[in-house]
Design an enzyme around this catalytic site. Structure first.
Site, mmCIF file in Angstrom:
data_model
loop_
_atom_site.group_PDB
_atom_site.id
_atom_site.type_symbol
_atom_site.label_atom_id
_atom_site.label_comp_id
_atom_site.label_asym_id
_atom_site.label_seq_id
_atom_site.Cartn_x
_atom_site.Cartn_y
_atom_site.Cartn_z
ATOM 1 N N LYS A 1 10.268 5.666 0.388
ATOM 2 C CA LYS A 1 9.781 5.118 -0.879
ATOM 3 C C LYS A 1 10.344 5.852 -2.092
ATOM 4 O O LYS A 1 10.089 5.458 -3.219
ATOM 5 C CB LYS A 1 8.254 5.191 -0.913
ATOM 6 C CG LYS A 1 7.584 4.534 0.284
ATOM 7 C CD LYS A 1 6.089 4.732 0.268
ATOM 8 C CE LYS A 1 5.452 4.223 1.532
ATOM 9 N NZ LYS A 1 3.980 4.413 1.522
ATOM 10 N N GLY B 1 0.817 -1.208 0.000
ATOM 11 C CA GLY B 1 0.000 0.000 0.000
ATOM 12 C C GLY B 1 0.844 1.248 0.000
ATOM 13 O O GLY B 1 1.724 1.404 0.842
ATOM 14 N N THR B 2 0.560 2.143 -0.938
ATOM 15 C CA THR B 2 1.355 3.376 -1.019
ATOM 16 C C THR B 2 0.784 4.277 -2.097
ATOM 17 O O THR B 2 -0.145 3.907 -2.818
ATOM 18 C CB THR B 2 2.826 3.040 -1.339
ATOM 19 O OG1 THR B 2 3.641 4.146 -1.002
ATOM 20 C CG2 THR B 2 3.020 2.710 -2.788
ATOM 21 N N THR B 3 1.367 5.467 -2.231
ATOM 22 C CA THR B 3 1.084 6.359 -3.352
ATOM 23 C C THR B 3 2.380 6.985 -3.814
ATOM 24 O O THR B 3 3.118 7.572 -3.016
ATOM 25 C CB THR B 3 0.105 7.476 -2.939
ATOM 26 O OG1 THR B 3 -1.096 6.896 -2.445
ATOM 27 C CG2 THR B 3 -0.228 8.357 -4.140
#
Length: 211
Positions: free
Chosen positions: A41, A8-10
């Site tokens: 990230k 999960g990330t953006t």
């Protein structure tokens, strides 16, 4: 096991006039549990190149280490940095060789050689060059901002504000995205430059965005 399950990330990257701007948030999740609030990230992989990661943390971190080592070796041997398209192709080949036991990742590779370039690379090794792209669970919310505001000739400062707005939109609606926003600019003159956290906070205050 915890390392391989964190997901999960953006992330987002955009190509503007004479530069690439890349950004991520910092939340790391495992299912519905927030494992870490300051995950890294956005990674510099060469003097004029960067990489963002989304997906399984263990897989992504290994690939970042591979890319840093390969690009540094190339630069030391040839006395010139690896072109961005070549770096994306290298990463694509690494992923394609493992497609039957894939690295579960979505990656962006961006930077500047003779011009700014941005590539998205999927788990099977597909590499696509684009002028803007977002990955991760929060990406649908970022695309709403990009589709509305992106211009190819926009100044770098406007692009920084745009990616901050995009990541903020994702943080408001995607439970797997949150925390501080990391932003970097890669251009010919300065190479990779991380935007200081206080500058990002100033943009957030200026635009009156929620934290």
């Amino acid at each position: 096991m915890e390392q391989t399950l964190q997901t999960g990330t953006t992330t987002v990257g955009v190509v503007v006039k004479d530069a690439v701007v890349m950004a991520t948030e910092r939340r790391v999740t495992m299912d519905h549990f927030i494992v870490h609030k300051d995950g890294k990230k956005l990674h510099q992989i060469d003097t004029h190149a960067a990489m963002t990661i989304a997906g399984l943390v263990g897989d992504a971190q290994v690939l970042v280490r591979y890319m840093k080592a390969e690009l540094e070796l190339y630069r030391l041997q040839r006395r010139v940095s690896m072109p961005i398209e070549a770096a994306a192709t290298l990463l694509s080949n690494i992923l394609n060789q493992s497609k039957f036991y894939p690295y579960m990742v979505q990656l962006l590779v961006g930077g500047y050689d003779k011009a700014p370039h941005l590539f998205s690379v999927d788990a099977a090794g597909g590499a696509v060059e684009d002028v803007y792209v977002s990955t991760g669970s929060g990406s649908p919310f970022v695309y709403g901002v990009l589709e509305r505001d992106f211009r190819k000739d926009m100044p770098v400062d406007d692009a920084i504000e745009m990616v901050v707005r995009g990541i903020t939109a994702a943080k408001q609606r995607d439970s797997a995205s949150g925390g501080m926003i990391d932003v970097a600019v890669i251009d010919k003159k300065n190479g990779f430059r991380a935007v200081p956290e206080d500058e990002v906070m100033e943009i957030i205050r200026k635009l009156k965005l929620p934290l």
